[in-house]
Design an enzyme around this catalytic site. Structure first.
Site, PDB file in Angstrom:
ATOM      1  N   GLN A 125       0.837  -1.198   0.000  1.00 28.90           N
ATOM      2  CA  GLN A 125       0.000   0.000   0.000  1.00 28.90           C
ATOM      3  C   GLN A 125       0.874   1.252   0.000  1.00 28.90           C
ATOM      4  OE1 GLN A 125      -3.603  -0.241   1.786  1.00 28.90           O
ATOM      5  NE2 GLN A 125      -4.103   1.758   0.987  1.00 28.90           N
ATOM      6  N   PHE A 126       1.198   1.737  -1.199  1.00 33.52           N
ATOM      7  CA  PHE A 126       2.078   2.907  -1.299  1.00 33.52           C
ATOM      8  C   PHE A 126       1.439   4.151  -0.715  1.00 33.52           C
ATOM      9  CE2 PHE A 126      -0.464   3.613  -5.063  1.00 33.52           C
ATOM     10  CZ  PHE A 126      -0.466   4.991  -5.228  1.00 33.52           C
ATOM     11  N   THR A 127       0.108   4.163  -0.603  1.00 36.77           N
ATOM     12  CA  THR A 127      -0.560   5.359  -0.090  1.00 36.77           C
ATOM     13  C   THR A 127      -0.281   5.609   1.385  1.00 36.77           C
ATOM     14  OG1 THR A 127      -2.616   4.161   0.346  1.00 36.77           O
ATOM     15  CG2 THR A 127      -2.404   5.219  -1.816  1.00 36.77           C
TER      16      THR A 127
END
Length: 148
Positions: free
Chosen positions: A78-80
């Site tokens: 989850q890069f966010t």
């Protein structure tokens, strides 16, 4: 590196409507990687996560670890988690790791977790995923390598 660890009674991840990872009791872990992260950082994060004693014992105290309860892991990239919301209303993701490096470290985390946890399920790096969970407690912990 950032891990959002959610104690769950069940969790799953779907890609294109198909379940690709599913667990019962354990941790759903959202994993964010930055460009400064390394395998050594990942090792530290994994050790802390696996050792967390956040399951209830017979007395109702959070005193048991993942291995104590025979729990599973569902690991989802989850890069966010590296969203920067300081300016305006549109998050910036420049603090997130480059995709190639992030995927390499995500796969490293998966491999290392499989060495000590019998059931490790995953999402699909870079895919549009639908994640479902029943958060037990609810109980959610944020581990950030910058503060460990």
């Amino acid at each position: 590196m950032r891990f959002v660890i959610q104690r769950v009674t069940e969790a799953s991840v779907r890609v294109d409507g198909n379940v690709i990872g599913q667990i019962e009791k354990g941790f759903l872990v959202l994993i964010g990687v930055s460009d400064s992260d390394t395998e050594a950082v990942a090792d530290k994060m994994i050790k802390k996560m696996i050792g967390l004693r956040i399951f209830e014992d017979a007395d109702g105290k959070t005193n048991l670890s993942l291995s104590d309860v025979g729990g599973s892991l569902l690991l989802v990239s989850q890069f966010t988690l590296y969203a920067n919301c300081k300016k305006g209303n549109r998050p910036s993701f420049i603090e997130a790791g480059a995709p190639d490096k992030a995927n390499t470290l995500y796969e490293y985390v998966i491999g290392e977790c499989k060495k000590s946890v019998p059931n490790v399920q995953t999402g699909e790096f870079g895919a549009e995923m639908a994640v479902s969970l029943v958060n037990d407690g609810p109980f959610t912990i944020l581990l950030d390598s910058g503060t460990l």
